[in-house]
Design an enzyme around this catalytic site. Structure first.
Site, PDB file in Angstrom:
ATOM      1  CG  ASP A 136      30.474  51.020  41.014  1.00 53.85           C
ATOM      2  OD1 ASP A 136      31.012  51.224  39.902  1.00 53.85           O
ATOM      3  OD2 ASP A 136      30.205  49.882  41.437  1.00 53.85           O
ATOM      4  CG  ASP A 178      31.690  52.246  36.111  1.00 47.45           C
ATOM      5  OD1 ASP A 178      32.314  51.723  35.164  1.00 47.45           O
ATOM      6  OD2 ASP A 178      31.251  51.592  37.073  1.00 47.45           O
ATOM      7  CG  ASP A 196      29.234  46.589  34.543  1.00 45.18           C
ATOM      8  OD1 ASP A 196      28.413  45.681  34.384  1.00 45.18           O
ATOM      9  OD2 ASP A 196      30.004  46.976  33.645  1.00 45.18           O
TER      10      ASP A 196
END
Length: 229
Positions: A175, A16, A18
């Protein structure tokens, strides 16, 4: 560092963007706060905005103004936020500590890596172009590359197809709970990055990822040592 299983041989690693690969929250929070200050409001504390940085405009506008897509003012706030962010997309954004080493080690091991994000292509591509990667990504899949965004598995399956590697041989690192849900739905082993933004929902320990890491540096022994067992 909690570990369950990983493919051997490891075909690729997807990240991922961000909150996992890059710490984009400072620029995202600044864009949201500029919308507030332009309207005569005090900026919010960074700590209030950081947890929702992975949720893009919806999450940041939701915290900054207490409104959602169902509210009449949301769209104008969203457009102002996006304009602010696009204008200063990589001012304070950096790869997370240790991530440069991770990518370099994957390159030395001949293991390709890529990005799968829900950020739109018009924001993803300029940002990726400004980040200093030691090894170029094998693929970049944005939130509008496929008809579905995460937690749907389509973006991850598209990435696997684009680099020509079976999804079961790819590890996905994220995250946010939706990252882990998307990875699981795509048949990929997953790693939850608890150093990231993680949202306001269940804690990463409850996401049922195959591993949980507290820092990017943990990825090198975790991913590469698994190839020597």
């Amino acid at each position: 560092m909690m570990v369950r299983k990983f493919p051997n041989p490891l075909g690729a690693v997807l990240f991922d963007l961000d909150g996992t690969l890059a710490d984009t929250a400072p620029d995202l929070a600044a864009a949201a706060n500029k919308v507030r200050t332009d309207r005569g409001l005090e900026p919010l504390a960074y700590e209030a905005l950081r947890p929702v940085a992975s949720h893009g405009a919806r999450g940041l506008i939701g915290v900054a103004f207490g409104v959602g897509p169902q509210d009449a003012e949301f769209e104008s706030l969203r457009l102002a936020f996006l304009a602010n962010y696009a204008a200063e997309i990589c001012v304070r954004t950096r790869l997370f500590p240790g991530m440069t080493h991770v990518l370099a080690e994957l390159g030395r091991a001949g293991i390709p890596w890529g990005i799968v994000t829900n950020k739109s292509a018009r924001l993803t591509m300029p940002l990726v172009a400004q980040l200093a990667f030691p090894v170029a990504p094998a693929c970049v899949v944005a939130g509008d590359t496929t008809p579905h965004a995460k937690p749907h598995p389509a973006p991850l399956l598209h990435a696997a197809q684009s680099i020509g590697i079976d999804a079961r041989q790819i590890v996905y690192v994220g995250d946010d709970l939706r990252d882990i849900e998307a990875g699981r739905a795509a048949g990929m082993p997953t790693i939850a990055a608890s150093y990231g933004y993680c949202g306001n929902g269940p804690a990463p320990e409850a996401w049922q990822a195959d591993a949980l890491i507290a820092g990017a540096a943990e990825l090198v022994p975790l991913l590469l040592e698994s190839q020597r067992v």
